[in-house]
Scaffold this active site. Structure first.
Site, short mmCIF file in Angstrom:
data_model
loop_
_atom_site.label_atom_id
_atom_site.label_comp_id
_atom_site.label_asym_id
_atom_site.label_seq_id
_atom_site.Cartn_x
_atom_site.Cartn_y
_atom_site.Cartn_z
N ARG A 15 -7.96 20.90 -55.51
CA ARG A 15 -7.77 22.35 -55.10
C ARG A 15 -6.61 23.14 -56.24
O ARG A 15 -6.05 22.12 -56.98
CB ARG A 15 -7.07 22.29 -53.45
CG ARG A 15 -8.30 22.23 -52.65
CD ARG A 15 -7.56 22.03 -51.29
NE ARG A 15 -6.92 20.86 -51.07
CZ ARG A 15 -6.21 20.55 -49.99
NH1 ARG A 15 -6.28 21.44 -48.97
NH2 ARG A 15 -5.51 19.50 -49.85
N TYR A 94 2.46 22.50 -49.59
CA TYR A 94 2.63 21.50 -48.40
C TYR A 94 3.49 20.45 -48.86
O TYR A 94 3.46 20.09 -50.26
CB TYR A 94 1.12 20.95 -48.34
CG TYR A 94 0.19 21.92 -47.68
CD1 TYR A 94 0.38 22.24 -46.25
CD2 TYR A 94 -1.19 22.12 -47.98
CE1 TYR A 94 -0.67 23.02 -45.61
CE2 TYR A 94 -1.80 22.89 -47.63
CZ TYR A 94 -1.61 23.50 -46.41
OH TYR A 94 -2.82 24.21 -45.70
N HIS A 96 4.86 18.21 -46.37
CA HIS A 96 5.07 16.97 -45.15
C HIS A 96 6.35 16.06 -45.39
O HIS A 96 5.85 14.76 -45.46
CB HIS A 96 3.72 16.22 -45.01
CG HIS A 96 2.67 17.08 -44.90
ND1 HIS A 96 2.37 17.52 -43.55
CD2 HIS A 96 1.57 17.71 -45.65
CE1 HIS A 96 1.30 18.18 -43.47
NE2 HIS A 96 0.65 18.43 -44.66
#
Ligand SMILES: NC(=O)c1ccc[n+]([C@@H]2O[C@H](COP(=O)([O-])OP(=O)(O)OC[C@H]3O[C@@H](n4cnc5c(N)ncnc54)[C@H](O)[C@@H]3O)[C@@H](O)[C@H]2O)c1
Length: 373
Positions: A15, A94, A96
């Site tokens: 991506r 992102y 996390h």
């Protein structure tokens, strides 16, 4: 603002942080966008597409990090990127954090401003930048499950929709949230006989009202699951208990009671999995078999469909990226409580409770840091 879109370097990540159409919107709003050469190739977007949208193409990742005030990407930075990140640089991606201490320490050390997609949260408690990936994973769970039901893959050899005179496959979806709803919708569209199990009766009422007639709802409990696993051909695990490991709803002893070639797709694998026998796999080797039961347990399912996933992600991130670019991160976060909740680390200070608790790090109030910024 000067915005940088680097190429993702995490293995198997295809991506990219922004589509050419997203870049065009940012350029139209007066921002300068630098895209690393070949950043979009895995998604079928080429340098020429970005250049036509008004981006400037830079040959190396070093140049993108060096020039940008805001970096927009997909996955958390990995080790070779740590040292490229500058003090006061805004990273929108992102992260996390709670699952990686090395990353957390590195971002504290680099004194960057880390705004995490996964913790952007609206006042009605939705996670708008996680939802698109759950939608992709849910729809894909059924697509993959249907494939592994084929005998070539040692599945039951049953067609999802059956044919006139032959009954369809039976599909059990455990968890009726975003993933479960999308999985059930695709399974129903293929003509399967679908059951969604959830603990939340309100949610089941809503699903009962909105789903097609071949979708049934049931409150989940151990006894019902024990019975259901004997009769269903495809079982999709899609539960989530926010902030906790997934509960083990299908236990090892249930496997011998299933029919040969039953397929288990554990979408909740990124939270530890909701089947006792689940262990994470990759797209290169997505399945394994125990007691003739096929397990599909890929932790980053959306990675297999980067075109759909990149578009879905940009649709969700662009409005937030635009606010950050137009107003600067301080004003944007003061004015938008959802964005403010995305702030995890600001110039060396941890401002998100979950991150401070995970590694026993001091927590600063985000409001206080914003006031002083
Ligand atoms: N593998 C991947 O690539 C991937 C991608 C996206 C999401 N996910 C994961 O998929 C899971 C589901 O995500 P979501 O966005 O649908 O979450 P969600 O919060 O929208 O839905 C979870 C649902 O599970 C239900 N639930 C909780 N405990 C249950 C139980 N014991 N029995 C039955 N239902 C129960 C909840 O009531 C809720 O409706 C999460 O673990 C998420 O991290 C994985």
């Amino acid at each position: 603002m000067i915005i940088g879109i680097p190429k993702e370097i995490k293995p198997a990540e295809n991506r990219v942080g922004m589509t050419p159409s997203g870049v065009l919107e940012l350029v139209k709003a007066g921002h300068t966008v630098y895209v690393q050469s070949t950043a979009g190739m895995g998604t079928d977007f080429y340098d020429e597409d970005y250049a036509n949208a008004g981006a400037q193409i830079l040959p190396t990742i070093e140049e993108v990090y060096a020039i940008a005030e805001m970096i927009i990407k997909v996955k958390e930075p990995i080790e070779p990127e740590y040292k490229l990140i500058k003090e006061n640089q805004l990273l929108f991606t992102y992260f996390h954090f709670a699952s990686c201490e090395a990353l957390t320490k590195a971002m504290i050390e680099q004194k960057a401003i880390c705004l995490s997609y996964e913790t952007v949260e609206t006042p009605d408690r939705r996670l708008p930048l996680l939802i698109p990936m759950s939608e992709v994973a849910g729809r894909m769970a059924t697509q993959e499950g249907a494939k592994y039901l084929e005998r070539t893959y040692r599945g039951r050899g049953i067609l999802m929709g059956g044919v006139p005179g032959v009954p369809p496959a039976r599909v059990l979806v455990i968890g009726g949230g975003v993933v479960g709803t999308q999985a059930a919708k695709i399974a129903a569209g293929m003509g399967a006989d679908v059951t969604i199990m959830d603990l939340n009766l309100e949610r089941l009422r809503y699903l009962d009202d909105t789903m097609p007639a071949n979708v049934h709802t049931q409150v989940g409990n151990e006894m019902r699951i024990r019975e259901a696993v004997k009769e269903n051909d495809l079982i999709i695990g899609a539960v989530l208990i926010p902030g906790a490991k997934a509960p083990k709803l299908i236990t090892r002893d249930m496997l011998p009671t299933m029919r040969q070639g039953t397929v288990l797709v554990d979408v909740a694998i990124d939270q530890g999995g909701c089947f006792e026998t689940s262990k994470p796999t990759t797209h290169d080797d997505p399945t394994y078999i125990i007691d003739d039961v096929i397990h599909y347990t890929v932790a980053n399912m959306p990675g297999a469909v980067p075109f759909t996933s990149t578009l879905a992600l940009t649709n969700a991130t662009l409005p937030y990226a635009m606010q950050l670019a137009n107003k600067g991160w301080v004003k944007a976060c003061k004015e938008n409580s959802a964005l403010k909740l995305g702030l995890n680390i600001i110039k060396g200070d941890v401002v998100y409770k979950g991150v401070s608790e995970a590694f026993d790090l001091p927590l600063r109030s985000v409001e206080e840091v914003l006031e002083q910024a």
